[in-house]
Design a protein around this motif. Structure first.
Motif, PDB file in Angstrom:
ATOM      1  N   ALA A   1     -12.163 -11.387  -3.172  1.00 16.38           N
ATOM      2  CA  ALA A   1     -10.696 -11.468  -3.209  1.00 16.38           C
ATOM      3  C   ALA A   1     -10.131 -11.951  -1.879  1.00 16.38           C
ATOM      4  CB  ALA A   1     -10.109 -10.107  -3.552  1.00 16.38           C
ATOM      5  N   LYS A   2     -11.018 -12.170  -0.911  1.00 15.29           N
ATOM      6  CA  LYS A   2     -10.633 -12.650   0.422  1.00 15.29           C
ATOM      7  C   LYS A   2      -9.662 -11.708   1.126  1.00 15.29           C
ATOM      8  CE  LYS A   2     -11.767 -17.373  -0.395  1.00 15.29           C
ATOM      9  NZ  LYS A   2     -11.784 -18.065  -1.590  1.00 15.29           N
ATOM     10  N   LEU A   3      -9.889 -10.399   0.929  1.00 18.89           N
ATOM     11  CA  LEU A   3      -9.102  -9.391   1.630  1.00 18.89           C
ATOM     12  C   LEU A   3      -9.858  -8.943   2.860  1.00 18.89           C
ATOM     13  CD1 LEU A   3      -7.810  -7.029  -1.187  1.00 18.89           C
ATOM     14  CD2 LEU A   3      -6.458  -8.509   0.267  1.00 18.89           C
ATOM     15  N   SER A   4      -9.164  -8.829   3.970  1.00 21.36           N
ATOM     16  CA  SER A   4      -9.816  -8.351   5.179  1.00 21.36           C
ATOM     17  C   SER A   4      -9.985  -6.835   5.101  1.00 21.36           C
ATOM     18  CB  SER A   4      -8.992  -8.709   6.418  1.00 21.36           C
ATOM     19  OG  SER A   4      -7.796  -7.936   6.454  1.00 21.36           O
ATOM     20  N   GLN A   5     -10.980  -6.348   5.796  1.00 22.40           N
ATOM     21  CA  GLN A   5     -11.174  -4.901   5.851  1.00 22.40           C
ATOM     22  C   GLN A   5      -9.970  -4.234   6.498  1.00 22.40           C
ATOM     23  OE1 GLN A   5     -14.934  -3.736   7.507  1.00 22.40           O
ATOM     24  NE2 GLN A   5     -16.100  -4.847   5.960  1.00 22.40           N
ATOM     25  N   ALA A   6      -9.364  -4.894   7.451  1.00 18.77           N
ATOM     26  CA  ALA A   6      -8.181  -4.328   8.111  1.00 18.77           C
ATOM     27  C   ALA A   6      -7.046  -4.157   7.110  1.00 18.77           C
ATOM     28  CB  ALA A   6      -7.745  -5.222   9.270  1.00 18.77           C
ATOM     29  N   ALA A   7      -6.846  -5.151   6.237  1.00 15.78           N
ATOM     30  CA  ALA A   7      -5.773  -5.065   5.235  1.00 15.78           C
ATOM     31  C   ALA A   7      -6.049  -3.949   4.235  1.00 15.78           C
ATOM     32  CB  ALA A   7      -5.623  -6.399   4.510  1.00 15.78           C
ATOM     33  N   ILE A   8      -7.284  -3.833   3.799  1.00 15.88           N
ATOM     34  CA  ILE A   8      -7.650  -2.784   2.844  1.00 15.88           C
ATOM     35  C   ILE A   8      -7.476  -1.415   3.485  1.00 15.88           C
ATOM     36  CG2 ILE A   8      -9.539  -1.788   1.499  1.00 15.88           C
ATOM     37  CD1 ILE A   8     -10.684  -4.706   1.390  1.00 15.88           C
ATOM     38  N   ALA A   9      -8.004  -1.261   4.693  1.00 14.69           N
ATOM     39  CA  ALA A   9      -7.907   0.022   5.393  1.00 14.69           C
ATOM     40  C   ALA A   9      -6.458   0.417   5.629  1.00 14.69           C
ATOM     41  CB  ALA A   9      -8.665  -0.049   6.724  1.00 14.69           C
ATOM     42  N   ASN A  10      -5.645  -0.531   6.030  1.00 21.25           N
ATOM     43  CA  ASN A  10      -4.234  -0.267   6.270  1.00 21.25           C
ATOM     44  C   ASN A  10      -3.544   0.167   4.969  1.00 21.25           C
ATOM     45  OD1 ASN A  10      -1.850  -0.278   7.958  1.00 21.25           O
ATOM     46  ND2 ASN A  10      -1.224  -2.102   6.822  1.00 21.25           N
TER      47      ASN A  10
ATOM     48  N   GLU B   1     -10.044   1.874  -7.819  1.00 24.01           N
ATOM     49  CA  GLU B   1      -8.805   1.448  -8.454  1.00 24.01           C
ATOM     50  C   GLU B   1      -8.331   0.120  -7.880  1.00 24.01           C
ATOM     51  OE1 GLU B   1      -4.190   2.948  -8.948  1.00 24.01           O
ATOM     52  OE2 GLU B   1      -5.721   4.407  -8.430  1.00 24.01           O
ATOM     53  N   MET B   2      -8.421  -0.006  -6.568  1.00 25.50           N
ATOM     54  CA  MET B   2      -8.020  -1.251  -5.910  1.00 25.50           C
ATOM     55  C   MET B   2      -8.905  -2.406  -6.385  1.00 25.50           C
ATOM     56  SD  MET B   2      -7.641  -1.695  -1.851  1.00 25.50           S
ATOM     57  CE  MET B   2      -6.428  -2.784  -1.189  1.00 25.50           C
ATOM     58  N   ALA B   3     -10.192  -2.176  -6.490  1.00 22.11           N
ATOM     59  CA  ALA B   3     -11.118  -3.212  -6.950  1.00 22.11           C
ATOM     60  C   ALA B   3     -10.823  -3.605  -8.396  1.00 22.11           C
ATOM     61  CB  ALA B   3     -12.555  -2.721  -6.806  1.00 22.11           C
ATOM     62  N   MET B   4     -10.506  -2.623  -9.223  1.00 22.44           N
ATOM     63  CA  MET B   4     -10.201  -2.906 -10.620  1.00 22.44           C
ATOM     64  C   MET B   4      -8.942  -3.779 -10.725  1.00 22.44           C
ATOM     65  SD  MET B   4      -9.880  -0.288 -13.870  1.00 22.44           S
ATOM     66  CE  MET B   4      -8.809   0.795 -12.990  1.00 22.44           C
ATOM     67  N   VAL B   5      -7.933  -3.467  -9.945  1.00 25.32           N
ATOM     68  CA  VAL B   5      -6.709  -4.277  -9.947  1.00 25.32           C
ATOM     69  C   VAL B   5      -7.018  -5.706  -9.507  1.00 25.32           C
ATOM     70  CG1 VAL B   5      -4.472  -4.585  -8.797  1.00 25.32           C
ATOM     71  CG2 VAL B   5      -5.141  -2.329  -9.652  1.00 25.32           C
ATOM     72  N   LEU B   6      -7.847  -5.844  -8.489  1.00 21.86           N
ATOM     73  CA  LEU B   6      -8.214  -7.180  -8.007  1.00 21.86           C
ATOM     74  C   LEU B   6      -8.961  -7.968  -9.080  1.00 21.86           C
ATOM     75  CD1 LEU B   6      -9.319  -6.297  -4.390  1.00 21.86           C
ATOM     76  CD2 LEU B   6      -7.308  -7.627  -5.053  1.00 21.86           C
ATOM     77  N   LYS B   7      -9.880  -7.309  -9.793  1.00 26.31           N
ATOM     78  CA  LYS B   7     -10.631  -7.998 -10.836  1.00 26.31           C
ATOM     79  C   LYS B   7      -9.711  -8.411 -11.980  1.00 26.31           C
ATOM     80  CE  LYS B   7     -14.923  -7.252 -11.686  1.00 26.31           C
ATOM     81  NZ  LYS B   7     -16.242  -6.782 -12.038  1.00 26.31           N
ATOM     82  N   ILE B   8      -8.785  -7.542 -12.363  1.00 28.26           N
ATOM     83  CA  ILE B   8      -7.836  -7.878 -13.429  1.00 28.26           C
ATOM     84  C   ILE B   8      -6.965  -9.046 -12.993  1.00 28.26           C
ATOM     85  CG2 ILE B   8      -5.793  -7.053 -14.670  1.00 28.26           C
ATOM     86  CD1 ILE B   8      -7.203  -4.279 -14.723  1.00 28.26           C
ATOM     87  N   ARG B   9      -6.501  -9.008 -11.754  1.00 29.86           N
ATOM     88  CA  ARG B   9      -5.662 -10.095 -11.233  1.00 29.86           C
ATOM     89  C   ARG B   9      -6.433 -11.414 -11.255  1.00 29.86           C
ATOM     90  NH1 ARG B   9      -3.006  -8.410  -5.974  1.00 29.86           N
ATOM     91  NH2 ARG B   9      -1.926  -7.078  -7.427  1.00 29.86           N
TER      92      ARG B   9
END
Length: 77
Positions: free
Chosen positions: A19-28, A57-65
């Protein structure tokens, strides 16, 4: 030396990377430090159950998106 709790890395790491999300963005977003998230995704630390559920839950939303975007792109062709 730390021992991994997963065979390689946390199973969700590839979804977040895809999903090209940075770890910093996810952690924040979930309110933890990037270092702690990195230790979880690398398989060095086991997350508390509530945090594991947030990550899933976050991963599931990303996969659905991603799936939804693929359908929209197909409709445009």
């Amino acid at each position: 030396m730390s021992q991994n709790i997963y065979p390689k890395t946390h199973p969700l790491k590839s979804i977040f990377r895809g999903a090209k999300l940075s770890q910093a963005a996810i952690a924040n977003h979930i309110g933890i430090s990037r270092e702690f998230l990195n230790a979880i995704l690398m398989g060095y630390k086991k997350p508390p159950t509530a945090l594991e559920l947030q990550l899933r839950e976050m991963a599931m939303v990303l996969k659905i998106r991603t799936l939804t975007q693929g359908v929209e792109n197909d409709k445009r062709k």
